[in-house]
Write an enzyme that holds these catalytic residues in place. Structure first.
Site, PDB file in Angstrom:
ATOM      1  N   HIS A 210      31.854  49.289 -20.632  1.00 16.91           N
ATOM      2  CA  HIS A 210      31.143  48.444 -21.967  1.00 16.91           C
ATOM      3  C   HIS A 210      30.748  47.597 -21.909  1.00 16.91           C
ATOM      4  CE1 HIS A 210      35.245  47.161 -23.487  1.00 16.91           C
ATOM      5  NE2 HIS A 210      35.499  48.097 -23.242  1.00 16.91           N
TER       6      HIS A 210
ATOM      7  N   SER B 195      25.606  45.816 -20.510  1.00 11.19           N
ATOM      8  CA  SER B 195      25.453  45.002 -21.659  1.00 11.19           C
ATOM      9  C   SER B 195      26.214  43.879 -21.238  1.00 11.19           C
ATOM     10  CB  SER B 195      25.552  44.847 -22.559  1.00 11.19           C
ATOM     11  OG  SER B 195      25.319  44.079 -24.314  1.00 11.19           O
TER      12      SER B 195
ATOM     13  N   ASP C  37      15.445  46.465 -28.069  1.00 10.17           N
ATOM     14  CA  ASP C  37      16.015  45.586 -27.916  1.00 10.17           C
ATOM     15  C   ASP C  37      16.492  44.571 -28.653  1.00 10.17           C
ATOM     16  OD1 ASP C  37      18.737  44.145 -27.881  1.00 10.17           O
ATOM     17  OD2 ASP C  37      19.443  45.634 -26.021  1.00 10.17           O
TER      18      ASP C  37
ATOM     19  N   HIS D 182      19.789  48.692 -28.412  1.00 12.88           N
ATOM     20  CA  HIS D 182      20.937  48.013 -27.814  1.00 12.88           C
ATOM     21  C   HIS D 182      21.662  49.336 -27.170  1.00 12.88           C
ATOM     22  CE1 HIS D 182      22.815  45.270 -25.591  1.00 12.88           C
ATOM     23  NE2 HIS D 182      23.824  45.018 -26.386  1.00 12.88           N
TER      24      HIS D 182
END
Length: 482
Positions: free
Chosen positions: A209, A283, A430, A458
């Site tokens: 993540h 990310s 984003d 995002h």
């Protein structure tokens, strides 16, 4: 008519930019002052509650000396051992943005100190004599010197001789069962949510993540939407990164790239005997994914990156500082950039936010569930709540900023030495990590497949299109296995 419309747009854009710049200057100047004041407020509170001054990164950098694998801090003529083993590599992983973040208050105070020093040296030769002695000492010992912040020294001291600091949270951190569950087991491994195949496992998938998130970003969206055939073939692993969610949040960790990778290997790759695997990352997780892929280049079958934060470094720019300015531009608009700037530039303001939100996460979770009655929003909020300021602050600087000078090397390694498929997804809307970042990755790795998703940002690059994305991942994995 078209010319008039175009001219009006230009005027409005210019005016908007000027207004944003002016407002940003005022707001961030006030925040500079507030963070400066909070520094002393927290020192006083820490002293009275914990009977100890807690280190912060407002202090100036100190001079450190290395010799025979030891790190010594030179401080007013005295040297103390900071590390008993060679740790040059570890120090290189520590971003200078932790303690070098220029601000208006900082510049004014710095110029004042310089002026006082000049006045002091003109009235006597004591300081110059000390400097001369230090130079002679260095020539005699032949020691190499480098700069290190005193706060980093204080944090590393707890590890001397392999000793670990007690995992006692600061008064401003939450000490509930969820946040300290890892301390009762005595086993420092990441929280891992496994699903999918249990018998006759054919392939493994690792999900990583992003910043201020948890494994629920994957388990609540993708896990329920994978097909039965996929779950019978693939073994799925989603981890809470070190310092986040239900994973360990050690108080003496600097949350460097090495520490994050070691924990992933110790928690997933080694205990589950993972040999070949696919990686899916979002990310900040993309940086860890690239580093992990380079380290285990013979084992990675496919690499899927969502919104990778890669800005090519202009000539003459310092990598860490340039990345910090790009990710956190100190602007009030867009709002997500304002939030990133608060988190990145202001150590004590961000600690205050963690005190209000993370320490009281059980209350906020209850209120969120009560008000929204929406499980998707609830798990996203839980991911935002479950971390410590220490973890978020160091991970942000040491991973996103600190690895800025290494990303191009990782991309070249992936391009030249890895044979796996690379797929990149990015939401066109984003505002945190602009879509240009994925185009930059594509330019470095021409064989990579890039998909820009319209009207997604995002978070909604996954949330809201989880079923479609689960199908896309299954196709990527099938093609990689052919």
């Amino acid at each position: 008519m078209a010319a008039v419309v175009q001219k009006t747009k230009v005027v409005l854009t210019t005016s908007g930019k000027f207004l944003n710049d002016a407002l940003s200057f005022i707001v961030f100047t006030l925040l500079d002052v507030l963070d400066f004041v909070l520094c002393y407020v927290y020192k006083i509170i820490d002293f009275f509650i914990e009977a100890d001054w807690k280190p912060c990164y407002c202090s100036s950098a100190k001079e450190a000396i290395t010799s025979s694998g030891k790190i010594l801090l030179s401080e007013q003529g005295e040297s103390k051992i900071v590390r008993l083993t060679s740790s040059k590599l570890q120090l290189e992983e520590i971003s200078d943005t932790l303690y070098t973040r220029p601000s208006l208050v900082y510049e004014v105070s710095k110029s004042t100190v310089k002026r006082l020093k000049v006045e002091g040296t003109s009235s006597g030769s004591g300081s110059s004599m000390i400097q001369s002695c230090e130079k002679i000492k260095k020539r005699r010992t032949g020691r190499s010197t480098f700069t290190i912040n005193s706060t980093i020294v204080e944090m590393l001291q707890g590890r001397i001789g392999g000793q670990q600091s007690l995992p006692i949270p600061r008064w401003s951190d939450c000490d509930c069962k969820t946040c300290t569950s890892w301390t009762s087991s005595g086993k420092e491994t990441l929280y891992v949510k496994a699903d999918g195949a249990k018998d006759n496992v054919q392939e493994d998938v690792l999900f990583i993540h992003g910043f201020i998130s948890t494994s629920a970003f994957w388990t609540e969206t993708l896990y329920p939407n994978f097909s039965k055939s996929a779950k019978s073939k693939y073994r799925l692993f989603a981890v809470d990164l070190l310092g986040f969610g239900r994973s360990p949040k050690p108080t003496d960790s600097l949350y460097t790239l090495r520490e994050h990778l070691d924990m992933i290997e110790r928690s997933v790759l080694e205990p589950y005997k993972v040999k070949g695997f696919h990686i899916v990352a979002h990310s900040l997780g993309c940086i860890l994914a690239l580093a992990l892929a380079v380290k285990h280049r013979g084992s990675v079958k496919s690499l899927t990156l969502l919104a990778p934060p890669y800005f090519p470094l202009p000539k003459g720019e310092q990598a860490t500082q340039y990345m910090m300015r790009r990710v956190a531009p100190r602007r009030v608009w867009p709002f997500i950039a304002f939030g990133a700037s608060i988190a990145c530039w202001y150590e004590h303001i961000s600690r205050t936010i963690c005190l209000l939100i993370c320490k009281n996460h059980r209350l906020w979770e209850f209120l969120t569930k009560l008000v929204t009655r929406n499980r998707i929003r609830t798990y996203l909020m839980e991911g935002f709540f479950l971390h410590t300021h220490n973890a978020a602050w160091h991970t942000l600087h040491n991973i996103i900023c600190g690895t800025a000078g290494k990303i191009e090397g990782y991309l070249d390694e992936v391009k030249n030495r890895l044979k796996c498929d690379i797929t990149i997804f990015h939401g066109k809307d984003d505002e945190l990590i602009p879509v240009e970042c994925s185009y930059n990755v594509k330019s470095r790795i021409p064989r990579a497949h890039l998909k820009v998703v319209e009207k997604k940002d995002h978070i909604t690059i996954v949330v809201g299109r989880q079923k479609a994305f689960a199908m896309e991942l299954e196709e990527i994995w099938r093609n990689a296995s052919d």
